[in-house]
Design a protein around this motif. Structure first.
Motif, PDB file in Angstrom:
ATOM      1  N   ALA A  18      -0.436   4.839  -1.392  1.00  0.00           N
ATOM      2  CA  ALA A  18      -1.882   4.830  -1.619  1.00  0.00           C
ATOM      3  C   ALA A  18      -2.611   5.596  -0.517  1.00  0.00           C
ATOM      4  CB  ALA A  18      -2.402   3.400  -1.685  1.00  0.00           C
ATOM      5  N   TRP A  59       0.795  -1.235   0.000  1.00  0.00           N
ATOM      6  CA  TRP A  59       0.000   0.000   0.000  1.00  0.00           C
ATOM      7  C   TRP A  59       0.829   1.288   0.000  1.00  0.00           C
ATOM      8  CZ3 TRP A  59      -0.434  -3.177   4.545  1.00  0.00           C
ATOM      9  CH2 TRP A  59       0.213  -2.688   5.665  1.00  0.00           C
ATOM     10  N   LYS A  94      -4.216   0.646  -4.486  1.00  0.00           N
ATOM     11  CA  LYS A  94      -2.982   0.431  -5.243  1.00  0.00           C
ATOM     12  C   LYS A  94      -3.077  -0.784  -6.157  1.00  0.00           C
ATOM     13  CE  LYS A  94       2.041   0.381  -4.558  1.00  0.00           C
ATOM     14  NZ  LYS A  94       3.139   0.440  -3.547  1.00  0.00           N
ATOM     15  N   LEU A 125      -6.482   0.823   1.335  1.00  0.00           N
ATOM     16  CA  LEU A 125      -5.199   1.244   0.779  1.00  0.00           C
ATOM     17  C   LEU A 125      -4.691   0.221  -0.238  1.00  0.00           C
ATOM     18  CD1 LEU A 125      -3.266   2.528   3.945  1.00  0.00           C
ATOM     19  CD2 LEU A 125      -4.575   3.876   2.298  1.00  0.00           C
ATOM     20  N   ILE A 126      -4.779  -1.049   0.115  1.00  0.00           N
ATOM     21  CA  ILE A 126      -4.286  -2.103  -0.777  1.00  0.00           C
ATOM     22  C   ILE A 126      -5.076  -2.112  -2.085  1.00  0.00           C
ATOM     23  CG2 ILE A 126      -4.005  -4.603  -1.056  1.00  0.00           C
ATOM     24  CD1 ILE A 126      -3.593  -4.738   2.008  1.00  0.00           C
TER      25      ILE A 126
END
Length: 292
Positions: free
Chosen positions: A52, A49, A263, A259-260
């Protein structure tokens, strides 16, 4: 390699420590367990992440509502609630972005603090932060899954086994629709749903202060430990309080998942859960475990 001890998933349940919700981890008394990982090279927090902010991730907070005017929230995309329909059944309708209880606002504020760019939608299924019907939960969860959210934060559960089958069906449905459910473990050592289902990401608390520190738990049902003790949370009326509970651990993981996905937007639920596992602070990466 011959195991030197009983694997974590075969052991007796951990003790319930006073001051930490059930299923949680009291790091002052018991360090996070070092866990031997089957190596998958290249997955680190930076890879997962780094850079991000949650932009592009659509998150639904299924709870008591969200006070969109709170400075730690900064508005929501839409707000809905479960209401009685014309035929006497339950349905979902638009409503004002408010929170009569505070619980949903607290969870939304945690998510926003980690993933400020994520889109937040509020769905009220509880009335006062503690009570609500299982039917309202099922109705609301079904709507949220069908609406196509990437992530659904469920800092709630029901102990009524009559709803287990319906919730299990919805959890599986969400999994195959690329909609990940992040569910808080019950604060007491009792059986409840849906956090005990394998298709969801189940979260209990740890007592460290860093919001980005989380641990993989090799002895489920709770799969991850995130910050959940004395957490500063948003509260209606523009206030901030400190509160403890697995309810506030779950949105930390929801924020990290946002966040993951920001991205890596094509990740499936099982891929996302794997990345969470590999980037946890107590799993092995390049021969070193990151344990405080």
């Amino acid at each position: 390699m011959t195991p030197t001890s009983t694997p974590p998933w075969r052991r007796e349940k951990r003790a319930h420590f006073p001051g930490v919700p059930a299923w949680g981890l009291a790091t002052a008394r018991q360090a996070p367990e070092r866990f031997e990982v089957s190596p998958l090279a290249g997955v680190t927090k930076e890879w997962a992440w780094g850079g991000a902010d949650g932009t592009g991730a659509r998150v639904c907070v299924v709870d008591t509502g969200v006070d969109a005017d709170h400075p730690r929230i900064g508005g929501v995309e839409r707000a809905y609630e479960v209401v009685s329909g014309d035929g006497g059944g339950l349905t979902v309708a638009g409503c004002a972005p408010a929170d009569p209880a505070g619980h949903g606002t607290a969870c939304a504020g945690v998510i926003r603090s980690i993933a400020p760019g994520a889109s937040l939608t509020s769905l009220r299924v509880l009335t006062d932060g503690k009570t609500g019907s299982g039917s309202a939960l099922v109705t609301g969860l079904r709507w949220a899954i069908d609406a196509g959210f990437d992530l659904i934060n469920l800092s709630l559960s029901t102990t009524r086994s009559t709803f287990r089958e319906s919730l299990q069906e919805l959890a599986d449905r969400a999994y195959f629709r690329r909609c990940l459910l992040i569910a808080a473990a019950h604060n007491m050592p009792v059986l409840s749903f849906p956090w005990t289902f394998s298709s969801v990401v189940s979260v209990a608390s740890h007592d460290l202060a860093d919001p980005m520190t989380y641990f993989y738990n090799p002895a489920p049902p709770a799969e991850f430990h995130a910050r959940g003790v004395k957490v500063p949370v948003a509260w209606p009326g523009g206030r901030e309080i400190r509160s403890t509970g697995n309810s506030f651990a779950a949105p930390h993981i929801t924020g990290i998942c946002a966040l993951i996905l920001s991205k890596h937007p094509w990740m499936t639920p099982f891929q996302l859960k794997t990345v969470l596992y590999l980037a946890a602070d107590n799993t092995m990466q390049n021969g070193e475990a990151h344990v405080p």
